[in-house]
Design a protein around this motif. Sequence first.
Motif, PDB file in Angstrom:
ATOM      1  N   ARG A 276     -16.721  48.129 101.348  1.00 34.63           N
ATOM      2  CA  ARG A 276     -17.736  48.543 100.367  1.00 34.63           C
ATOM      3  C   ARG A 276     -17.274  49.727  99.507  1.00 34.63           C
ATOM      4  O   ARG A 276     -18.010  50.208  98.653  1.00 34.63           O
ATOM      5  CB  ARG A 276     -19.046  48.900 101.074  1.00 34.63           C
ATOM      6  N   PHE A 277     -16.063  50.215  99.735  1.00 29.69           N
ATOM      7  CA  PHE A 277     -15.554  51.326  98.927  1.00 29.69           C
ATOM      8  C   PHE A 277     -15.213  50.836  97.525  1.00 29.69           C
ATOM      9  O   PHE A 277     -14.798  49.685  97.346  1.00 29.69           O
ATOM     10  CB  PHE A 277     -14.304  51.934  99.572  1.00 29.69           C
ATOM     11  N   GLU A 278     -15.362  51.770  96.546  1.00 29.14           N
ATOM     12  CA  GLU A 278     -15.047  51.381  95.173  1.00 29.14           C
ATOM     13  C   GLU A 278     -13.544  51.161  94.973  1.00 29.14           C
ATOM     14  O   GLU A 278     -13.127  50.341  94.180  1.00 29.14           O
ATOM     15  CB  GLU A 278     -15.589  52.419  94.186  1.00 29.14           C
ATOM     16  N   SER A 279     -12.697  51.921  95.675  1.00 28.60           N
ATOM     17  CA  SER A 279     -11.248  51.701  95.559  1.00 28.60           C
ATOM     18  C   SER A 279     -10.575  51.931  96.910  1.00 28.60           C
ATOM     19  O   SER A 279     -11.073  52.679  97.754  1.00 28.60           O
ATOM     20  CB  SER A 279     -10.651  52.661  94.528  1.00 28.60           C
TER      21      SER A 279
ATOM     22  N   LYS B  63      -8.056  57.994 101.384  1.00 30.16           N
ATOM     23  CA  LYS B  63      -8.208  59.454 101.361  1.00 30.16           C
ATOM     24  C   LYS B  63      -9.090  59.936 102.538  1.00 30.16           C
ATOM     25  O   LYS B  63      -8.846  60.965 103.137  1.00 30.16           O
ATOM     26  CB  LYS B  63      -8.850  59.870 100.029  1.00 30.16           C
ATOM     27  N   LEU B  64     -10.100  59.144 102.861  1.00 29.72           N
ATOM     28  CA  LEU B  64     -11.061  59.574 103.886  1.00 29.72           C
ATOM     29  C   LEU B  64     -10.765  59.020 105.284  1.00 29.72           C
ATOM     30  O   LEU B  64     -11.251  59.527 106.286  1.00 29.72           O
ATOM     31  CB  LEU B  64     -12.468  59.150 103.481  1.00 29.72           C
ATOM     32  N   LYS B  65      -9.961  57.962 105.299  1.00 28.52           N
ATOM     33  CA  LYS B  65      -9.716  57.184 106.516  1.00 28.52           C
ATOM     34  C   LYS B  65      -9.403  58.012 107.763  1.00 28.52           C
ATOM     35  O   LYS B  65     -10.044  57.864 108.801  1.00 28.52           O
ATOM     36  CB  LYS B  65      -8.566  56.214 106.217  1.00 28.52           C
ATOM     37  N   SER B  66      -8.420  58.895 107.634  1.00 25.58           N
ATOM     38  CA  SER B  66      -8.007  59.598 108.844  1.00 25.58           C
ATOM     39  C   SER B  66      -8.787  60.892 109.081  1.00 25.58           C
ATOM     40  O   SER B  66      -8.579  61.571 110.083  1.00 25.58           O
ATOM     41  CB  SER B  66      -6.510  59.889 108.778  1.00 25.58           C
TER      42      SER B  66
END
Length: 332
Positions: A258-261, A267-270
């Motif tokens: 559902r992320f836009e890119s 960037k947020l994953k880890s």
Amino acid sequence: MISQSIHSESTNKLSHLITIKQITPQLSERLCHRASEFKHFFSTQQHDQYNSILKDKIVNLLFFEPSTRTMCSFQSAVLRLGGHPLTLDIQSSSSVKGESLQDTLRVMEQYGDLTVMRHSKRGVHQEMSSYLTKPLVNAGDGDGEHPTQALLDLFTIKEEQDRVAKKIDFQVQTICLFGDLKYGRTVHSLLRLLYIYFRNQPLKIYLISPEGLRMPQYVIDECVQLGVNHTLVQTEMLTPEIMNELDVIYVTRLQKERFESEEQYLKLKSSFCLKKENLSASRNSHVPIIMHPLPRVDELDEAIDSDERAAYFRQMNNGMFMRMAILEMLLK
Ligand code: NCD
């Protein structure tokens, strides 16, 4: 606003299950009680107590988004209650020829007695319910809601509370929802249900997420409007001080799809993960109860699995019993 049509005439009996906002405290109590009975009958092998409840009933399963637990636990619940699941393979169905969703649902309604549907569009179940005369169950609508998951989560919180209370003086007072609170539909339904069910038991609720993945304001507003005396704290960091307060932590994965890119996701994953080390700040070895709707990706350390506080596999198991209770309520 939920239209009257999705409630049947008698109070506390629903004709569809579309949003957790339809659920009353009494109804959630009744469903948890029934799920607990099913769990007991199952563990004591009293199969005759439930195996003909859905005799001659057919339940349609329509999953337009991937699913393991929700689809298979519904399927298993139908089979255990003596009914028959009818699964539509979306990829080889007429929807790939361009058939509208309402037509597909109207067709399936001719074959089955109830339809369970997961779809990527928020609010679609409400829209579709006006075309249907038989019960429709929301098994997830995009980044909207997941009401059957919230009910099994509540059932798990109650079961786990009882389990811990056998060891120490314990009542759930502080709950943290942790991870992707923006796109995660399970937490949208669960937060609402915490306001509905624990209306007379004030809770402190931490909402912990990266800045860009906060709980949508419309969900918070709806909860606050219920006038319940809970304390809501929004923050970005799970500090040792917060960990020390927690009775329950509910971890969710980042909803990559559902992320836009992809870049935004990476960037947020880890940045968000519950690690075994975090638990050393808890106030004793019985809390917090650790929950997760699953699937997990990177946000929950596998080293936690063997800890008795890890409730997520028990939570998954509870799902089948709660879905048995929901199907019975809607079809009897
Ligand atoms: C959840 C969902 O589909 O929303 N899974 C589930 O139903 N157990 C959570 C998720 O996909 O992250």
